[in-house]
Scaffold this motif. Structure first.
Motif, PDB file in Angstrom:
ATOM      1  N   ASP A 124       0.875  -1.165   0.000  1.00  0.00           N
ATOM      2  CA  ASP A 124       0.000   0.000   0.000  1.00  0.00           C
ATOM      3  C   ASP A 124       0.916   1.219   0.000  1.00  0.00           C
ATOM      4  OD1 ASP A 124      -1.716   2.098   0.474  1.00  0.00           O
ATOM      5  OD2 ASP A 124      -2.555   1.270   2.323  1.00  0.00           O
ATOM      6  N   VAL A 125       0.946   1.949  -1.129  1.00  0.00           N
ATOM      7  CA  VAL A 125       1.881   3.076  -1.244  1.00  0.00           C
ATOM      8  C   VAL A 125       1.653   4.131  -0.170  1.00  0.00           C
ATOM      9  CG1 VAL A 125       2.397   2.790  -3.696  1.00  0.00           C
ATOM     10  CG2 VAL A 125       0.512   4.255  -3.006  1.00  0.00           C
ATOM     11  N   ASN A 126       0.453   4.212   0.361  1.00  0.00           N
ATOM     12  CA  ASN A 126       0.169   5.203   1.405  1.00  0.00           C
ATOM     13  C   ASN A 126       0.898   4.896   2.707  1.00  0.00           C
ATOM     14  OD1 ASN A 126      -1.587   6.720  -0.252  1.00  0.00           O
ATOM     15  ND2 ASN A 126      -3.184   5.197   0.099  1.00  0.00           N
ATOM     16  N   THR A 127       1.385   3.663   2.856  1.00  0.00           N
ATOM     17  CA  THR A 127       2.118   3.305   4.068  1.00  0.00           C
ATOM     18  C   THR A 127       3.600   3.628   3.959  1.00  0.00           C
ATOM     19  OG1 THR A 127       2.586   1.047   3.346  1.00  0.00           O
ATOM     20  CG2 THR A 127       0.507   1.415   4.546  1.00  0.00           C
ATOM     21  N   LYS A 164       6.627   5.858   3.988  1.00  0.00           N
ATOM     22  CA  LYS A 164       6.925   7.157   4.594  1.00  0.00           C
ATOM     23  C   LYS A 164       7.803   8.027   3.699  1.00  0.00           C
ATOM     24  CE  LYS A 164       6.597   5.023   9.079  1.00  0.00           C
ATOM     25  NZ  LYS A 164       7.339   4.250  10.030  1.00  0.00           N
ATOM     26  N   ALA A 221       8.829   9.818   0.582  1.00  0.00           N
ATOM     27  CA  ALA A 221       8.108  10.297  -0.613  1.00  0.00           C
ATOM     28  C   ALA A 221       8.750   9.796  -1.910  1.00  0.00           C
ATOM     29  CB  ALA A 221       8.038  11.819  -0.614  1.00  0.00           C
ATOM     30  N   ARG A 231       7.806   6.200  -2.298  1.00  0.00           N
ATOM     31  CA  ARG A 231       6.377   6.169  -2.637  1.00  0.00           C
ATOM     32  C   ARG A 231       6.171   6.472  -4.125  1.00  0.00           C
ATOM     33  NH1 ARG A 231       4.837   8.790   1.504  1.00  0.00           N
ATOM     34  NH2 ARG A 231       4.946  10.871   0.614  1.00  0.00           N
ATOM     35  N   THR A 232       6.849   7.489  -4.627  1.00  0.00           N
ATOM     36  CA  THR A 232       6.726   7.846  -6.043  1.00  0.00           C
ATOM     37  C   THR A 232       7.221   6.702  -6.927  1.00  0.00           C
ATOM     38  OG1 THR A 232       6.952  10.195  -5.602  1.00  0.00           O
ATOM     39  CG2 THR A 232       7.485   9.463  -7.828  1.00  0.00           C
ATOM     40  N   ALA A 274       4.755   3.715  -6.728  1.00  0.00           N
ATOM     41  CA  ALA A 274       3.476   4.024  -7.381  1.00  0.00           C
ATOM     42  C   ALA A 274       3.595   3.949  -8.898  1.00  0.00           C
ATOM     43  CB  ALA A 274       2.988   5.406  -6.954  1.00  0.00           C
TER      44      ALA A 274
END
Length: 170
Positions: free
Chosen positions: A4-7, A9, A11, A14-15, A18
């Motif tokens: 889950d990319v929202n988990t 921390k 950035a 995450r990018t 995603a």
């Protein structure tokens, strides 16, 4: 195995993830949907030239994933033996299990407290690059294989599947 990319921390991680995961999911979905009876199909099979079979293609994809994962762990991207020679003889089930294991290892590496997204990695073409910038080559590699898989899907009259259509269209 999808994070889950929202988990995430960091950035930058995450990018990357995603943008990476949708392409990788297409690879996972293709090889999951492909019947094992087609894992040894070749689009080109002549005395002078042979294309990779899906089994060989997946074995190659797994090898490349291990090269990049090893690079993340060692700080040096290098093509060397990864003990994957048996992949070309492995079953669909074994190959998919290995892909899931590698995906989990990548997720664990990227989310480890010790992972530094600003670190550099030595690359085999010379010099140093940021580790996440290097990982985008792994995404590009998946995209290359998606294109080849599309040709194989057309040859086998396989229908397009949701993750492929969602990203690339019908």
């Amino acid at each position: 195995m999808k994070l889950d990319v929202n988990t995430l921390k960091d950035a930058r991680v995450r990018t990357f993830y995603a943008l990476y995961w949708p392409q990788h999911q297409i690879i996972v979905d293709f090889f999951t949907r492909l019947d094992e009876t087609h894992y040894d199909t070749r689009l080109v099979d002549t005395p002078g030239r042979k294309s990779d079979s899906p089994r060989e293609s997946l074995a190659h994809i797994l090898y490349v994933q291990l090269v990049y994962l090893n690079g993340l762990k060692t700080g040096k991207l290098e093509y060397k033996s990864m003990g994957t020679e048996h992949f070309n003889r492995s079953s669909k089930t074994q190959l998919l299990a290995e892909m899931d294991r590698i995906d989990q290892d990548l997720a664990d590496t990227l989310t480890a407290d010790t992972f530094d997204s600003s670190a550099s990695m030595e690359v085999f073409w010379g010099g140093q690059m940021n580790v996440l910038d290097v990982l985008f080559f792994l995404r590009d590699h998946d995209i290359l294989h998606i294109g080849w898989n599309l040709a194989l899907m057309d040859h086998l009259k396989m229908p397009r599947f949701p993750s492929l259509v969602q990203y690339w269209g019908p």
